[in-house]
Motif scaffolding. Structure first.
Motif, PDB file in Angstrom:
ATOM      1  N   SER A  12       4.840   0.346   6.203  1.00 34.30           N
ATOM      2  CA  SER A  12       6.582  -0.264   6.516  1.00 34.30           C
ATOM      3  C   SER A  12       6.548  -1.115   5.291  1.00 34.30           C
ATOM      4  CB  SER A  12       7.300  -0.593   7.737  1.00 34.30           C
ATOM      5  OG  SER A  12       8.149  -0.717   8.030  1.00 34.30           O
ATOM      6  N   GLU A  13       7.852  -1.279   5.078  1.00 31.42           N
ATOM      7  CA  GLU A  13       8.263  -2.563   3.821  1.00 31.42           C
ATOM      8  C   GLU A  13       8.199  -3.709   4.929  1.00 31.42           C
ATOM      9  OE1 GLU A  13      11.423  -1.559   1.100  1.00 31.42           O
ATOM     10  OE2 GLU A  13       9.839   0.305   0.299  1.00 31.42           O
ATOM     11  N   MET A  14       8.337  -3.721   5.659  1.00 33.37           N
ATOM     12  CA  MET A  14       9.103  -4.737   7.171  1.00 33.37           C
ATOM     13  C   MET A  14       7.812  -5.507   7.094  1.00 33.37           C
ATOM     14  SD  MET A  14      11.429  -3.031   9.936  1.00 33.37           S
ATOM     15  CE  MET A  14      13.113  -2.215   9.400  1.00 33.37           C
ATOM     16  N   THR A  15       7.725  -6.497   7.735  1.00 35.27           N
ATOM     17  CA  THR A  15       7.126  -7.353   7.976  1.00 35.27           C
ATOM     18  C   THR A  15       6.114  -7.378  10.094  1.00 35.27           C
ATOM     19  OG1 THR A  15       6.883  -8.878   6.124  1.00 35.27           O
ATOM     20  CG2 THR A  15       5.726  -9.620   8.149  1.00 35.27           C
ATOM     21  N   PHE A  16       5.013  -6.921  10.184  1.00 33.34           N
ATOM     22  CA  PHE A  16       4.509  -6.758  11.732  1.00 33.34           C
ATOM     23  C   PHE A  16       3.938  -7.670  12.396  1.00 33.34           C
ATOM     24  CE2 PHE A  16       6.083  -2.747  10.282  1.00 33.34           C
ATOM     25  CZ  PHE A  16       7.355  -2.029  11.298  1.00 33.34           C
ATOM     26  N   PRO A  17       4.183  -8.005  13.585  1.00 32.70           N
ATOM     27  CA  PRO A  17       2.807  -8.625  13.609  1.00 32.70           C
ATOM     28  C   PRO A  17       1.426  -8.579  13.900  1.00 32.70           C
ATOM     29  CG  PRO A  17       4.504  -8.629  15.331  1.00 32.70           C
ATOM     30  CD  PRO A  17       4.285  -8.077  14.448  1.00 32.70           C
ATOM     31  N   HIS A  18      -0.102  -8.965  13.506  1.00 31.31           N
ATOM     32  CA  HIS A  18      -0.905  -8.462  13.400  1.00 31.31           C
ATOM     33  C   HIS A  18      -1.422  -7.507  14.671  1.00 31.31           C
ATOM     34  CE1 HIS A  18      -1.604 -12.395  13.949  1.00 31.31           C
ATOM     35  NE2 HIS A  18      -2.868 -11.882  14.277  1.00 31.31           N
ATOM     36  N   GLN A  19      -0.847  -7.913  15.727  1.00 35.12           N
ATOM     37  CA  GLN A  19      -1.125  -8.017  17.399  1.00 35.12           C
ATOM     38  C   GLN A  19      -0.292  -6.441  17.200  1.00 35.12           C
ATOM     39  OE1 GLN A  19       0.118 -10.586  16.525  1.00 35.12           O
ATOM     40  NE2 GLN A  19      -0.763 -12.307  18.146  1.00 35.12           N
ATOM     41  N   LEU A  20       0.862  -6.348  17.086  1.00 32.88           N
ATOM     42  CA  LEU A  20       1.752  -4.961  16.795  1.00 32.88           C
ATOM     43  C   LEU A  20       0.959  -4.165  15.903  1.00 32.88           C
ATOM     44  CD1 LEU A  20       3.815  -3.412  18.411  1.00 32.88           C
ATOM     45  CD2 LEU A  20       4.937  -4.036  16.595  1.00 32.88           C
ATOM     46  N   MET A  21       0.795  -4.246  15.318  1.00 34.85           N
ATOM     47  CA  MET A  21       0.044  -3.244  14.247  1.00 34.85           C
ATOM     48  C   MET A  21      -1.593  -3.026  14.321  1.00 34.85           C
ATOM     49  SD  MET A  21       1.669  -2.886  11.722  1.00 34.85           S
ATOM     50  CE  MET A  21       0.976  -1.346  11.076  1.00 34.85           C
ATOM     51  N   ARG A  22      -2.320  -3.389  14.949  1.00 30.42           N
ATOM     52  CA  ARG A  22      -3.578  -2.828  16.001  1.00 30.42           C
ATOM     53  C   ARG A  22      -3.143  -1.611  16.461  1.00 30.42           C
ATOM     54  NH1 ARG A  22      -7.639  -6.887  18.621  1.00 30.42           N
ATOM     55  NH2 ARG A  22      -7.254  -8.486  16.784  1.00 30.42           N
ATOM     56  N   VAL A  23      -1.527  -2.198  17.277  1.00 31.54           N
ATOM     57  CA  VAL A  23      -1.499  -0.936  18.117  1.00 31.54           C
ATOM     58  C   VAL A  23      -0.733   0.517  17.540  1.00 31.54           C
ATOM     59  CG1 VAL A  23      -0.465  -0.236  20.030  1.00 31.54           C
ATOM     60  CG2 VAL A  23      -0.983  -2.226  20.242  1.00 31.54           C
ATOM     61  N   VAL A  24       0.038  -0.117  16.562  1.00 32.14           N
ATOM     62  CA  VAL A  24       0.281   1.265  15.625  1.00 32.14           C
ATOM     63  C   VAL A  24      -0.696   1.666  15.177  1.00 32.14           C
ATOM     64  CG1 VAL A  24       1.565   1.094  13.466  1.00 32.14           C
ATOM     65  CG2 VAL A  24       2.677   0.309  15.535  1.00 32.14           C
ATOM     66  N   LEU A  25      -1.642   1.062  14.477  1.00 29.14           N
ATOM     67  CA  LEU A  25      -3.019   1.490  14.069  1.00 29.14           C
ATOM     68  C   LEU A  25      -3.365   2.622  14.660  1.00 29.14           C
ATOM     69  CD1 LEU A  25      -4.540   2.076  11.345  1.00 29.14           C
ATOM     70  CD2 LEU A  25      -6.054   0.388  11.907  1.00 29.14           C
ATOM     71  N   GLY A  65       0.578  -0.979  -0.028  1.00 28.72           N
ATOM     72  CA  GLY A  65      -0.190  -0.200  -0.083  1.00 28.72           C
ATOM     73  C   GLY A  65       1.308   1.694  -0.211  1.00 28.72           C
ATOM     74  N   LYS A  66       0.596   2.313  -0.051  1.00 26.33           N
ATOM     75  CA  LYS A  66       0.818   3.664   0.123  1.00 26.33           C
ATOM     76  C   LYS A  66       1.208   4.182   1.022  1.00 26.33           C
ATOM     77  CE  LYS A  66       0.902   7.908  -1.895  1.00 26.33           C
ATOM     78  NZ  LYS A  66       2.285   7.982  -2.674  1.00 26.33           N
ATOM     79  N   GLN A  67       2.560   4.554   1.078  1.00 29.99           N
ATOM     80  CA  GLN A  67       3.408   4.808   2.533  1.00 29.99           C
ATOM     81  C   GLN A  67       3.139   6.674   2.644  1.00 29.99           C
ATOM     82  OE1 GLN A  67       7.297   3.108   3.407  1.00 29.99           O
ATOM     83  NE2 GLN A  67       6.434   1.681   2.594  1.00 29.99           N
ATOM     84  N   LEU A  68       2.787   7.152   4.051  1.00 31.22           N
ATOM     85  CA  LEU A  68       2.136   8.018   4.035  1.00 31.22           C
ATOM     86  C   LEU A  68       2.576   8.298   5.724  1.00 31.22           C
ATOM     87  CD1 LEU A  68      -1.813   8.036   4.209  1.00 31.22           C
ATOM     88  CD2 LEU A  68       0.338   8.561   1.931  1.00 31.22           C
ATOM     89  N   ASP A  69       3.366   9.818   5.895  1.00 28.08           N
ATOM     90  CA  ASP A  69       3.535   9.908   7.251  1.00 28.08           C
ATOM     91  C   ASP A  69       2.848  10.720   8.069  1.00 28.08           C
ATOM     92  OD1 ASP A  69       3.157  12.873   6.444  1.00 28.08           O
ATOM     93  OD2 ASP A  69       4.820  13.305   5.637  1.00 28.08           O
ATOM     94  N   SER A  70       2.656  10.771   9.492  1.00 33.26           N
ATOM     95  CA  SER A  70       1.755  10.787  10.010  1.00 33.26           C
ATOM     96  C   SER A  70       0.892  12.382   9.648  1.00 33.26           C
ATOM     97  CB  SER A  70       2.067  10.485  11.344  1.00 33.26           C
ATOM     98  OG  SER A  70       3.071  10.067  11.496  1.00 33.26           O
ATOM     99  N   VAL A  71       1.575  13.550   8.858  1.00 30.66           N
ATOM    100  CA  VAL A  71       0.428  14.205   8.669  1.00 30.66           C
ATOM    101  C   VAL A  71      -0.447  14.208   7.660  1.00 30.66           C
ATOM    102  CG1 VAL A  71       0.988  17.011   7.819  1.00 30.66           C
ATOM    103  CG2 VAL A  71       2.456  16.004   9.479  1.00 30.66           C
ATOM    104  N   ALA A  72       0.622  13.604   6.244  1.00 30.27           N
ATOM    105  CA  ALA A  72      -0.262  13.731   4.748  1.00 30.27           C
ATOM    106  C   ALA A  72      -1.745  12.397   5.748  1.00 30.27           C
ATOM    107  CB  ALA A  72       0.311  12.156   4.282  1.00 30.27           C
ATOM    108  N   PHE A  73      -1.235  10.854   6.707  1.00 36.18           N
ATOM    109  CA  PHE A  73      -2.263  10.649   6.841  1.00 36.18           C
ATOM    110  C   PHE A  73      -3.199  11.142   7.322  1.00 36.18           C
ATOM    111  CE2 PHE A  73      -4.117   7.413  10.376  1.00 36.18           C
ATOM    112  CZ  PHE A  73      -4.482   6.415   9.589  1.00 36.18           C
ATOM    113  N   SER A  74      -2.373  12.098   7.853  1.00 33.95           N
ATOM    114  CA  SER A  74      -3.603  12.915   8.936  1.00 33.95           C
ATOM    115  C   SER A  74      -4.984  13.128   8.198  1.00 33.95           C
ATOM    116  CB  SER A  74      -3.796  13.997   9.874  1.00 33.95           C
ATOM    117  OG  SER A  74      -4.585  15.100  11.156  1.00 33.95           O
TER     118      SER A  74
END
Length: 159
Positions: free
Chosen positions: A128-141, A80-89
């Motif tokens: 990120s291009e990295m792979t994260f555990p889906h549990q951690l991604m919930r927190v990050v999201l 998917g598209k990578q955005l910085d926090s301001v662009a995401f907002s």
């Protein structure tokens, strides 16, 4: 704004549940948040491509049952598209301005999202291009949605 997070699997670790709870509480000031967990499929270590496709399809069916026609669907996908926090907002803010008052973020299981879910998505985002555990991604999201809401409201946030 209504924000729905659809995710595969339950969170077992207390530290993840605590973080999810904290960000959910913080977000209650800015939006109506709903977190929906669908059950994951058991997958063998050496699953064939056919088995992987079947697992993703079953998980995808469970996800799609919770997506309403009016939902603007954002799939978390490594391509998917990578955005910085301001662009995401700004992206989230523009969705609201353009009449999308219900946003559904989708986090797949350990094998990713089915083709059917990806086709239903209106936008795909990557953290990120990295792979994260889906549990951690919930927190990050949740943290990024919270940060985005603070940015939208011209409130201080940690850079």
């Amino acid at each position: 704004m209504n924000v729905k997070i659809l995710c595969v699997g339950k969170i077992k670790e207390k530290f993840f549940r605590d973080a999810i709870s904290e960000y959910s509480k913080r977000l209650s000031k800015y939006c109506n948040l709903e977190i929906i967990e669908v059950s994951d499929e058991k997958t063998s270590e050496n699953a064939s491509d056919t088995e992987i496709s079947l697992v993703k399809s079953k998980e995808g069916e469970r996800i799609l049952k919770h997506i309403k026609e009016k939902d603007f669907v954002i799939a978390l996908a490594i391509l998917g598209k990578q955005l910085d926090s301001v662009a995401f907002s700004k992206y989230i803010e523009n969705l609201g301005i353009s009449g999308h008052s219900s946003i559904a973020f989708v986090i797949g299981g350990s094998l990713g999202l089915s083709d059917e879910v990806m086709k239903r998505s209106d936008y795909q985002i990557s953290f990120s291009e990295m792979t994260f555990p889906h549990q951690l991604m919930r927190v990050v999201l949740l943290e990024q949605i919270y940060r985005g809401m603070r940015i939208m409201n011209n409130e201080p946030y940690h850079k």
